[in-house]
Design a protein around this motif. Structure first.
Motif, PDB file in Angstrom:
ATOM      1  N   PRO A 134       2.895   5.561 -13.842  1.00  0.00           N
ATOM      2  CA  PRO A 134       2.124   6.541 -14.649  1.00  0.00           C
ATOM      3  C   PRO A 134       1.361   7.505 -13.873  1.00  0.00           C
ATOM      4  CG  PRO A 134       1.457   4.050 -14.957  1.00  0.00           C
ATOM      5  CD  PRO A 134       2.551   4.281 -13.794  1.00  0.00           C
ATOM      6  N   PRO A 135       1.060   8.760 -14.741  1.00  0.00           N
ATOM      7  CA  PRO A 135       0.498   9.737 -14.182  1.00  0.00           C
ATOM      8  C   PRO A 135      -0.867   9.405 -13.260  1.00  0.00           C
ATOM      9  CG  PRO A 135       0.810  10.297 -16.199  1.00  0.00           C
ATOM     10  CD  PRO A 135       1.321   8.940 -15.972  1.00  0.00           C
ATOM     11  N   GLU A 136      -1.633   8.393 -13.999  1.00  0.00           N
ATOM     12  CA  GLU A 136      -2.991   8.234 -13.215  1.00  0.00           C
ATOM     13  C   GLU A 136      -2.939   7.390 -11.903  1.00  0.00           C
ATOM     14  OE1 GLU A 136      -3.150   7.929 -17.855  1.00  0.00           O
ATOM     15  OE2 GLU A 136      -1.753   7.010 -16.264  1.00  0.00           O
ATOM     16  N   ILE A 137      -1.524   6.704 -11.919  1.00  0.00           N
ATOM     17  CA  ILE A 137      -1.454   5.920 -10.504  1.00  0.00           C
ATOM     18  C   ILE A 137      -0.916   7.065  -9.571  1.00  0.00           C
ATOM     19  CG2 ILE A 137      -0.004   4.175  -9.501  1.00  0.00           C
ATOM     20  CD1 ILE A 137      -2.077   3.058 -11.254  1.00  0.00           C
ATOM     21  N   HIS A 138      -0.011   7.755 -10.114  1.00  0.00           N
ATOM     22  CA  HIS A 138       0.551   8.939  -9.156  1.00  0.00           C
ATOM     23  C   HIS A 138      -0.414   9.612  -8.527  1.00  0.00           C
ATOM     24  CE1 HIS A 138       3.744  11.215  -7.677  1.00  0.00           C
ATOM     25  NE2 HIS A 138       2.969  12.603  -7.982  1.00  0.00           N
ATOM     26  N   VAL A 161     -10.154  -1.060  11.533  1.00  0.00           N
ATOM     27  CA  VAL A 161      -9.918  -2.349  11.004  1.00  0.00           C
ATOM     28  C   VAL A 161     -10.499  -2.221   9.686  1.00  0.00           C
ATOM     29  CG1 VAL A 161     -11.355  -4.461  11.150  1.00  0.00           C
ATOM     30  CG2 VAL A 161     -10.223  -3.401  13.184  1.00  0.00           C
ATOM     31  N   ARG A 162     -11.651  -1.436   9.244  1.00  0.00           N
ATOM     32  CA  ARG A 162     -12.038  -1.334   8.033  1.00  0.00           C
ATOM     33  C   ARG A 162     -10.854  -0.740   6.865  1.00  0.00           C
ATOM     34  NH1 ARG A 162     -14.627   2.022   4.158  1.00  0.00           N
ATOM     35  NH2 ARG A 162     -14.219   4.072   5.423  1.00  0.00           N
ATOM     36  N   VAL A 163     -10.435   0.326   7.227  1.00  0.00           N
ATOM     37  CA  VAL A 163      -9.475   0.807   6.378  1.00  0.00           C
ATOM     38  C   VAL A 163      -8.302   0.000   6.159  1.00  0.00           C
ATOM     39  CG1 VAL A 163      -7.840   2.871   5.932  1.00  0.00           C
ATOM     40  CG2 VAL A 163     -10.357   3.207   6.758  1.00  0.00           C
ATOM     41  N   ALA A 164      -7.763  -0.486   7.295  1.00  0.00           N
ATOM     42  CA  ALA A 164      -6.504  -1.566   7.252  1.00  0.00           C
ATOM     43  C   ALA A 164      -6.735  -2.641   6.340  1.00  0.00           C
ATOM     44  CB  ALA A 164      -6.115  -1.831   8.377  1.00  0.00           C
ATOM     45  N   ALA A 165      -8.117  -3.211   6.366  1.00  0.00           N
ATOM     46  CA  ALA A 165      -8.490  -4.238   5.479  1.00  0.00           C
ATOM     47  C   ALA A 165      -8.391  -3.799   4.011  1.00  0.00           C
ATOM     48  CB  ALA A 165      -9.777  -4.952   5.886  1.00  0.00           C
ATOM     49  N   LEU A 166      -8.937  -2.573   3.821  1.00  0.00           N
ATOM     50  CA  LEU A 166      -9.013  -1.923   2.328  1.00  0.00           C
ATOM     51  C   LEU A 166      -7.796  -1.765   1.814  1.00  0.00           C
ATOM     52  CD1 LEU A 166     -11.993   0.352   2.536  1.00  0.00           C
ATOM     53  CD2 LEU A 166     -12.035  -1.470   1.272  1.00  0.00           C
ATOM     54  N   LEU A 167      -6.833  -1.222   2.712  1.00  0.00           N
ATOM     55  CA  LEU A 167      -5.480  -1.025   2.029  1.00  0.00           C
ATOM     56  C   LEU A 167      -4.520  -2.405   2.034  1.00  0.00           C
ATOM     57  CD1 LEU A 167      -4.754   2.088   4.258  1.00  0.00           C
ATOM     58  CD2 LEU A 167      -5.217   1.935   1.766  1.00  0.00           C
ATOM     59  N   ASN A 168      -4.739  -3.137   2.920  1.00  0.00           N
ATOM     60  CA  ASN A 168      -4.004  -4.325   2.644  1.00  0.00           C
ATOM     61  C   ASN A 168      -4.641  -5.475   1.752  1.00  0.00           C
ATOM     62  OD1 ASN A 168      -2.204  -3.935   4.834  1.00  0.00           O
ATOM     63  ND2 ASN A 168      -3.538  -4.626   6.499  1.00  0.00           N
ATOM     64  N   GLN A 172      -2.385  -6.125  -1.494  1.00  0.00           N
ATOM     65  CA  GLN A 172      -2.112  -7.529  -2.017  1.00  0.00           C
ATOM     66  C   GLN A 172      -2.798  -8.064  -3.672  1.00  0.00           C
ATOM     67  OE1 GLN A 172      -0.861  -9.968   0.142  1.00  0.00           O
ATOM     68  NE2 GLN A 172      -0.558 -11.014  -2.112  1.00  0.00           N
ATOM     69  N   ALA A 173      -3.692  -7.289  -3.984  1.00  0.00           N
ATOM     70  CA  ALA A 173      -4.271  -7.585  -5.128  1.00  0.00           C
ATOM     71  C   ALA A 173      -3.419  -6.770  -6.272  1.00  0.00           C
ATOM     72  CB  ALA A 173      -5.796  -6.566  -5.473  1.00  0.00           C
ATOM     73  N   ILE A 174      -2.698  -5.733  -5.978  1.00  0.00           N
ATOM     74  CA  ILE A 174      -1.677  -5.217  -6.844  1.00  0.00           C
ATOM     75  C   ILE A 174      -0.575  -6.034  -6.887  1.00  0.00           C
ATOM     76  CG2 ILE A 174      -0.054  -3.004  -7.113  1.00  0.00           C
ATOM     77  CD1 ILE A 174      -2.205  -1.267  -5.688  1.00  0.00           C
ATOM     78  N   ALA A 175      -0.144  -6.522  -5.982  1.00  0.00           N
ATOM     79  CA  ALA A 175       1.091  -7.342  -5.924  1.00  0.00           C
ATOM     80  C   ALA A 175       0.725  -8.660  -6.573  1.00  0.00           C
ATOM     81  CB  ALA A 175       1.573  -7.558  -4.339  1.00  0.00           C
ATOM     82  N   ASP A 176      -0.539  -9.265  -6.551  1.00  0.00           N
ATOM     83  CA  ASP A 176      -0.688 -10.207  -7.416  1.00  0.00           C
ATOM     84  C   ASP A 176      -0.978 -10.044  -8.717  1.00  0.00           C
ATOM     85  OD1 ASP A 176      -0.583 -11.844  -4.754  1.00  0.00           O
ATOM     86  OD2 ASP A 176      -2.811 -11.809  -4.221  1.00  0.00           O
ATOM     87  N   GLY A 177      -1.481  -8.933  -8.992  1.00  0.00           N
ATOM     88  CA  GLY A 177      -1.736  -8.607 -10.440  1.00  0.00           C
ATOM     89  C   GLY A 177      -3.106  -8.849 -10.723  1.00  0.00           C
TER      90      GLY A 177
END
Length: 180
Positions: A134-138, A161-168, A172-177
């Motif tokens: 969706p455009p909002e995600i884009h 370390v901080r940014v990698a932890a945020l992104l990972n 993971q949260a997106i993948a887990d829903g």
């Protein structure tokens, strides 16, 4: 384990791994390793052509949203020529590639794999055009890229370390829903 010989023509994907050129180094990765070794002979089998023509054909397959670099196309053409799947005839200073009988046999043996390449190509095309989200995600992905690029390579060990932890964690949260 086999030794890594990046310039050896029979290396598993024919390309040298270069630091900083991993996935995302120059935009999304469009082709999986080996995809071009199937796609290029298939395009050449349809119509003999020059390397530049192949770049333009692939660009048109992506409706102009992606254009492969000559640095990807020409080494693959050299590999295919050395493998005797295609042959290049120089005319007017430019090589015109045609499929060989061995190339036709290769394509018939690899028909299922070639169909997989075409399916991945279609998914990549939709992804590049943003049609799969969706455009909002884009827009959110665009904002994330902008935030990452704004660092201009000045990353302290703590910030990495901080940014990698945020992104990972977000991935993971997106993948887990689940919500972060």
């Amino acid at each position: 384990m086999r030794e890594h010989h990046p310039h050896h023509p029979h290396h598993h994907d024919g390309f040298e791994k270069r630091p900083g050129r991993e996935r995302g180094g120059r935009g999304p990765r469009v082709f999986a390793p080996g995809d071009l070794k199937l796609l290029l002979p298939a395009l050449i089998a349809e119509q003999p052509c020059h390397g530049y023509d192949l770049i333009r054909q692939i660009e048109s397959l992506f409706d102009g949203t992606y254009s492969p670099s000559p640095g990807v196309i020409y080494p693959t053409l050299t590999f295919l020529e050395e493998s005797e799947l295609i042959t290049g005839d120089t005319e007017g200073g430019k090589k015109r590639y045609t499929i060989t009988d061995a190339g036709r046999l290769f394509l018939s043996e690899q028909a299922v794999a070639l169909e997989g390449v075409r399916m991945r190509l279609d998914v990549s095309k939709r992804s590049l055009r943003g049609h799969d989200r969706p455009p909002e995600i884009h827009e959110a992905v665009h904002n994330l890229r902008h935030a990452l690029h704004s660092h201009h390579g000045r990353w302290s060990p703590e910030e990495i370390v901080r940014v990698a932890a945020l992104l990972n964690g977000t991935a993971q949260a997106i993948a887990d829903g689940k919500a972060q």
